[in-house]
Scaffold this motif. Structure first.
Motif, PDB file in Angstrom:
ATOM      1  N   VAL A 214      39.993  39.983  37.191  1.00 16.01           N
ATOM      2  CA  VAL A 214      39.966  41.072  37.960  1.00 16.01           C
ATOM      3  C   VAL A 214      41.018  41.921  37.591  1.00 16.01           C
ATOM      4  O   VAL A 214      42.288  41.626  37.635  1.00 16.01           O
TER       5      VAL A 214
ATOM      6  N   LEU B 230      42.913  44.938  39.794  1.00 14.03           N
ATOM      7  CA  LEU B 230      42.808  45.698  41.219  1.00 14.03           C
ATOM      8  C   LEU B 230      43.631  46.954  40.926  1.00 14.03           C
ATOM      9  O   LEU B 230      44.334  46.811  40.200  1.00 14.03           O
TER      10      LEU B 230
ATOM     11  N   CYS C  48      46.521  42.307  37.863  1.00 14.38           N
ATOM     12  CA  CYS C  48      45.551  41.543  37.198  1.00 14.38           C
ATOM     13  C   CYS C  48      45.663  40.226  37.370  1.00 14.38           C
ATOM     14  O   CYS C  48      46.713  39.604  37.684  1.00 14.38           O
TER      15      CYS C  48
ATOM     16  N   LYS D 112      28.102  34.959  41.561  1.00 11.95           N
ATOM     17  CA  LYS D 112      29.178  35.305  42.276  1.00 11.95           C
ATOM     18  C   LYS D 112      28.989  34.829  43.790  1.00 11.95           C
ATOM     19  O   LYS D 112      30.006  34.047  44.379  1.00 11.95           O
TER      20      LYS D 112
ATOM     21  N   ILE E 284      40.342  38.376  45.375  1.00 11.78           N
ATOM     22  CA  ILE E 284      40.179  38.604  44.240  1.00 11.78           C
ATOM     23  C   ILE E 284      38.734  38.154  43.534  1.00 11.78           C
ATOM     24  O   ILE E 284      38.102  38.791  42.436  1.00 11.78           O
TER      25      ILE E 284
ATOM     26  N   ASN F 253      36.468  40.744  44.476  1.00 11.56           N
ATOM     27  CA  ASN F 253      36.404  42.026  43.847  1.00 11.56           C
ATOM     28  C   ASN F 253      36.460  41.991  42.337  1.00 11.56           C
ATOM     29  O   ASN F 253      36.734  42.857  41.677  1.00 11.56           O
ATOM     30  N   THR F 254      35.742  40.796  41.773  1.00  7.92           N
ATOM     31  CA  THR F 254      35.711  40.764  40.415  1.00  7.92           C
ATOM     32  C   THR F 254      34.359  41.501  40.007  1.00  7.92           C
ATOM     33  O   THR F 254      33.450  41.116  40.737  1.00  7.92           O
ATOM     34  N   ASN F 255      34.216  42.360  39.043  1.00  8.18           N
ATOM     35  CA  ASN F 255      33.125  42.998  38.622  1.00  8.18           C
ATOM     36  C   ASN F 255      32.445  41.945  37.884  1.00  8.18           C
ATOM     37  O   ASN F 255      32.560  41.118  37.241  1.00  8.18           O
TER      38      ASN F 255
END
Length: 357
Positions: free
Chosen positions: A137, A139, A168, A192, A209, A212-214
């Motif tokens: 991630v 940020l 990161c 996820k 985190i 918020n990970t793509n």
């Protein structure tokens, strides 16, 4: 007429082991979620406030850094090896695009499904029951992770997070999924949510985190490893052919030593072959050079063999305990063994493979 390219050394695979070998030749915290108590943390800093030697490096950036140091044209991309043929003292590689390459030395760094390892007689790497989900991630703002590796042990799973820099971070989640859960690997969104559903007791900043990970930065795959006795009994090198990296020693990630071990392989292999080619007499017969190459590869295999066996065996044992659903095992894991396991990665990384000469 077919064109045959001739090279002294051909490395199949441009991963960590392959690029490290090529470059070398060119240059010559743990918490138990069962008890709810923090067992220990593994800091990256020593008692003087300096970095203690453990680093989290994004694989993509490491590969780019290694590749950028090599001369242009060294790496031939999209070149799958479909067959290996013997031709006198040389080996001939047949590529999928029809290209033929003749080489004095063949090094297989072509990953867990290695064509070269198969040629040497190694069986397909075995599957572990566990799966690993990895995420990276980036940020917009600074995260709250301290410069240390933090790990959390649950009932049948393990999750950890580590910062790469101020914004990161890398995280992982390992478990033994059911047959239905295995299908989640094909759907990043459901994957996820599955990971997050297992982590109700995890600290909010670690959960943040992961949330918020793509989805395109998620990767899940079954873990594979090679049995230690295969490395003890098998042909790591044969004549002028050898293997390194995941092609030889795929291992579960519980010690975080897979990539590090591949770097070590590259250094040792480059040193052994460098000694062969740097001391080559001006008028040396082909057979004499062949014997020197063979001895150089044997030296590499002898020097590295027990390091691989140690890492693969330890990692497998640690993983089996971590993923166990047994109440008895979980009791001891959460109260007595967690601190010991937390220290293992740094202990195993404290290894000197020597320098290039």
């Amino acid at each position: 007429m077919e064109t045959v390219i001739e090279e002294d050394i051909v490395i199949v695979g441009a991963g960590i082991a392959g690029l490290t070998t090529s470059l070398g030749l060119y240059r010559h915290v743990t918490t138990s979620l069962i008890t709810g108590q923090q067992i220990s943390t593994t800091s990256f800093m020593d008692n003087k406030g300096k970095h203690g030697g453990a680093y989290e490096v994004r694989r993509k950036l490491l590969l780019e850094a290694l590749a950028n140091e090599l001369p242009s044209g060294t790496i031939r991309y999209m070149s799958k090896v479909v067959a290996i043929q013997e031709s006198g003292l040389s080996k001939i590689l047949h590529l999928a695009d029809g290209t033929t390459i003749k080489t004095k030395v063949l090094i297989g760094c072509d990953g867990v499904n290695s064509v070269v390892a198969k040629w040497l007689g190694f069986k397909e790497a075995s599957y572990v029951e566990s799966y690993v989900t990895r995420g990276y991630v980036e940020l917009k703002d600074t995260h709250e992770l301290e410069p240390m590796f933090k790990e959390y042990l649950g009932k049948g799973f393990r999750v950890g997070a580590v910062p790469c820099d101020d914004k990161c971070a890398y995280w992982f989640f390992t478990c033994t999924p059911s047959k239905q859960d295995k299908e989640l690997a094909e759907d990043p969104a459901k994957l996820k949510q599955y990971v997050l559903s297992k982590l109700e007791e995890i600290p909010s900043y670690v959960r943040f985190i992961i949330e918020n990970t793509n989805l395109d930065a998620l990767h899940s795959a079954p873990l594979r490893y090679r049995h230690p006795w295969e490395l003890i009994m098998g042909n790591i090198s044969k004549n002028n052919v050898c293997v390194a990296g995941d092609a030889l020693h795929p291992m579960a990630p519980y010690l975080a030593q897979g990539g590090c071990c591949a770097l070590e392989d590259g250094v040792v292999l480059a040193r052994c072959l460098g000694e062969v080619f740097s001391k080559k007499p001006k008028e040396e017969e082909e057979e004499e050079e062949y014997k020197r190459i063979e001895e150089g590869l044997k030296k590499y295999a002898k020097e590295r063999r027990w390091r691989w066996v140690d890492l693969i065996t330890t990692s497998y044992i640690v993983g089996s305990i971590h993923e166990s659903g047994s109440k008895f095992v979980n009791f001891f894991k959460g109260r007595l063994l967690a601190a010991f396991f937390a220290a293992l990665p740094l202990k195993k990384s404290n290894f000197d493979c020597g320098q290039l000469k």
